[in-house]
Every structure is written in structure tokens, then in C-alpha cells.
Scaffold this motif. Structure first.
Motif, PDB file in Angstrom:
ATOM      1  N   ARG A  46      72.967  93.254 103.245  1.00  0.00           N
ATOM      2  CA  ARG A  46      72.507  94.619 102.951  1.00  0.00           C
ATOM      3  C   ARG A  46      73.434  95.331 101.971  1.00  0.00           C
ATOM      4  NH1 ARG A  46      71.674  97.501 108.482  1.00  0.00           N
ATOM      5  NH2 ARG A  46      71.353  99.259 107.078  1.00  0.00           N
ATOM      6  N   ILE A  47      74.708  94.967 101.974  1.00  0.00           N
ATOM      7  CA  ILE A  47      75.664  95.634 101.099  1.00  0.00           C
ATOM      8  C   ILE A  47      75.650  95.038  99.693  1.00  0.00           C
ATOM      9  CG2 ILE A  47      78.117  96.101 100.686  1.00  0.00           C
ATOM     10  CD1 ILE A  47      78.470  96.204 103.758  1.00  0.00           C
ATOM     11  N   VAL A  48      75.568  93.734  99.578  1.00  0.00           N
ATOM     12  CA  VAL A  48      75.706  93.062  98.280  1.00  0.00           C
ATOM     13  C   VAL A  48      74.746  93.593  97.214  1.00  0.00           C
ATOM     14  CG1 VAL A  48      75.578  90.846  97.067  1.00  0.00           C
ATOM     15  CG2 VAL A  48      76.733  90.993  99.266  1.00  0.00           C
ATOM     16  N   PRO A  49      73.465  93.818  97.507  1.00  0.00           N
ATOM     17  CA  PRO A  49      72.572  94.316  96.454  1.00  0.00           C
ATOM     18  C   PRO A  49      72.989  95.657  95.848  1.00  0.00           C
ATOM     19  CG  PRO A  49      71.286  93.448  98.266  1.00  0.00           C
ATOM     20  CD  PRO A  49      72.719  93.487  98.726  1.00  0.00           C
ATOM     21  N   SER A  50      73.863  96.398  96.531  1.00  0.00           N
ATOM     22  CA  SER A  50      74.313  97.687  95.995  1.00  0.00           C
ATOM     23  C   SER A  50      75.363  97.522  94.899  1.00  0.00           C
ATOM     24  CB  SER A  50      74.864  98.564  97.122  1.00  0.00           C
ATOM     25  OG  SER A  50      76.132  98.098  97.556  1.00  0.00           O
ATOM     26  N   ILE A  51      75.834  96.303  94.691  1.00  0.00           N
ATOM     27  CA  ILE A  51      76.822  96.045  93.641  1.00  0.00           C
ATOM     28  C   ILE A  51      76.064  95.837  92.332  1.00  0.00           C
ATOM     29  CG2 ILE A  51      78.663  94.493  92.865  1.00  0.00           C
ATOM     30  CD1 ILE A  51      79.078  93.767  95.860  1.00  0.00           C
ATOM     31  N   SER A  52      76.332  96.676  91.364  1.00  0.00           N
ATOM     32  CA  SER A  52      75.540  96.641  90.131  1.00  0.00           C
ATOM     33  C   SER A  52      75.902  95.488  89.197  1.00  0.00           C
ATOM     34  CB  SER A  52      75.656  97.978  89.383  1.00  0.00           C
ATOM     35  OG  SER A  52      77.005  98.234  89.062  1.00  0.00           O
ATOM     36  N   ASP A  53      77.129  95.018  89.229  1.00  0.00           N
ATOM     37  CA  ASP A  53      77.549  93.933  88.345  1.00  0.00           C
ATOM     38  C   ASP A  53      77.085  92.586  88.898  1.00  0.00           C
ATOM     39  OD1 ASP A  53      78.890  92.433  86.369  1.00  0.00           O
ATOM     40  OD2 ASP A  53      80.697  92.310  87.613  1.00  0.00           O
ATOM     41  N   PRO A  54      76.227  91.877  88.161  1.00  0.00           N
ATOM     42  CA  PRO A  54      75.704  90.595  88.654  1.00  0.00           C
ATOM     43  C   PRO A  54      76.795  89.562  88.954  1.00  0.00           C
ATOM     44  CG  PRO A  54      74.471  91.316  86.730  1.00  0.00           C
ATOM     45  CD  PRO A  54      75.634  92.239  86.876  1.00  0.00           C
ATOM     46  N   ALA A  55      77.807  89.489  88.144  1.00  0.00           N
ATOM     47  CA  ALA A  55      78.885  88.521  88.375  1.00  0.00           C
ATOM     48  C   ALA A  55      79.632  88.845  89.664  1.00  0.00           C
ATOM     49  CB  ALA A  55      79.851  88.502  87.193  1.00  0.00           C
ATOM     50  N   ALA A  56      79.853  90.112  89.926  1.00  0.00           N
ATOM     51  CA  ALA A  56      80.530  90.525  91.155  1.00  0.00           C
ATOM     52  C   ALA A  56      79.666  90.207  92.377  1.00  0.00           C
ATOM     53  CB  ALA A  56      80.852  92.011  91.111  1.00  0.00           C
ATOM     54  N   ARG A  57      78.344  90.415  92.253  1.00  0.00           N
ATOM     55  CA  ARG A  57      77.446  90.073  93.361  1.00  0.00           C
ATOM     56  C   ARG A  57      77.519  88.580  93.670  1.00  0.00           C
ATOM     57  NH1 ARG A  57      73.705  93.378  90.724  1.00  0.00           N
ATOM     58  NH2 ARG A  57      72.594  91.560  89.921  1.00  0.00           N
ATOM     59  N   MET A  58      77.511  87.759  92.620  1.00  0.00           N
ATOM     60  CA  MET A  58      77.544  86.312  92.829  1.00  0.00           C
ATOM     61  C   MET A  58      78.861  85.871  93.483  1.00  0.00           C
ATOM     62  SD  MET A  58      74.771  84.911  92.259  1.00  0.00           S
ATOM     63  CE  MET A  58      73.494  86.137  92.206  1.00  0.00           C
ATOM     64  N   LYS A  59      79.963  86.535  93.135  1.00  0.00           N
ATOM     65  CA  LYS A  59      81.246  86.202  93.770  1.00  0.00           C
ATOM     66  C   LYS A  59      81.199  86.488  95.263  1.00  0.00           C
ATOM     67  CE  LYS A  59      84.377  86.633  89.863  1.00  0.00           C
ATOM     68  NZ  LYS A  59      85.513  87.336  89.284  1.00  0.00           N
TER      69      LYS A  59
END
Length: 167
Positions: A46-59
């Protein structure tokens, strides 16, 4: 309630900066991943999709894959989320890679293989690769274990039967 509040801070209020999420993830996974893995993974997802940077989400997704290494079902959910992330950004090849990986690694977990293969099928068919979708199902069906005995009325709920019907 505390984790729901953190999600609210990220999603609606924008008050919690991404740079601070690392500490929250560490606390969340260290305190809850072993004892309450389903809950813990749900909060991460639920938290991860709130990260706008795609590379940061993938990490974060990659880290979550290692945290829940002992739970194929949770790893499957994370791989599907990665595929969805790539699909939303029109990166079909990468999305397909994650969907197919989730389906292959979880071929006997009906809920995961059904969702992942369905999403892979849609990508393939939409791109005009119906034959590849059929080949994917043939490979998955071959890998699925045929159940020895299935309770009456539940045959269609086993991945072997679901994949066979789709094939």
C-alpha cells in the motif's frame, strides 16, 4: 492504525517524504515480517505506489522480495505489482517478464498463477501475439501438478484445471 496513518501521510497529505520511508520500511519489516508476514506485505504494497520515482519503487519491491523470500505467495503478489507498475508506464516487455515469472514460480498457487498469467495473456494478445499466449499456457499447464483427488465441486479451483481451461 499507525501504519494506516503513515499511508495517509504519504498518499493524501504528502507530508511524509520518500527519503524518510526507508526507516519506516525497516521498522515495518523487522517488527512484523516474520510474525505477521501477510499484514506486513500488505502495508508495504500500500505504501510503495505512493513513491513517485519508478527506480525507487523498484528498489523497494526488490527489497520486499528478499524480505518475504520464504513466502512464494507474497513474492508472487510483489512480482505482479512490479508487472503492474511497468504496464502502467507502457513498458510491456518488463511487465510481461514479471507476470511470467510470477506465474512460473507459483504455478501451483491458483490465485497467483491465475492473476499473473491472465495479465501476461492480455499483454500478449493486445500486442498480437496470441500464439505466444497459448505457448505460455501450455508451458504452465505442463508444469502444474495434477491433483490426485479433488473434492466434488472444487475441481475448477485448482491451478491445473484453471490453466487447462485457459489453454
Amino acid at each position: 492504525p499507525a501504519w494506516d496513518f503513515i499511508i495517509e501521510l504519504r498518499n493524501s497529505r504528502g507530508m511524509l517524504k520518500v527519503a524518510r520511508l526507508g526507516k519506516f520500511f525497516d521498522v515495518l519489516t523487522s517488527k512484523t515480517a516474520k510474525v505477521y508476514p501477510d499484514y506486513s506485505c500488505e502495508m508495504v504494497m500500500r505504501i510503495v505506489p505512493s513513491i513517485s520515482d519508478p527506480a525507487a519503487r523498484m528498489k523497494v519491491y526488490e527489497k520486499a522480495l528478499s524480505v518475504y523470500a520464504g513466502r512464494r505467495d507474497l513474492q508472487g503478489q510483489i512480482m505482479i505489482a512490479c508487472g503492474d507498475d511497468y504496464a502502467d508506464r507502457s513498458k510491456s516487455a518488463l511487465a510481461l517478464k514479471f507476470y511470467e515469472s510470477a506465474a512460473t514460480k507459483n504455478v501451483d498457487l491458483a490465485n497467483i498463477v491465475t492473476e499473473a498469467s491472465g495479465k501476461a495473456e492480455k499483454l500478449l494478445v493486445d500486442a498480437g501475439h496470441t500464439k505466444l499466449a497459448t505457448l505460455m499456457y501450455a508451458k504452465l499447464f505442463k508444469a502444474a501438478k495434477k491433483p490426485r483427488k479433488v473434492a466434488r465441486g472444487f475441481a475448477g479451483q485448482h491451478s491445473y484445471h484453471i490453466l487447462g481451461q485457459r489453454l
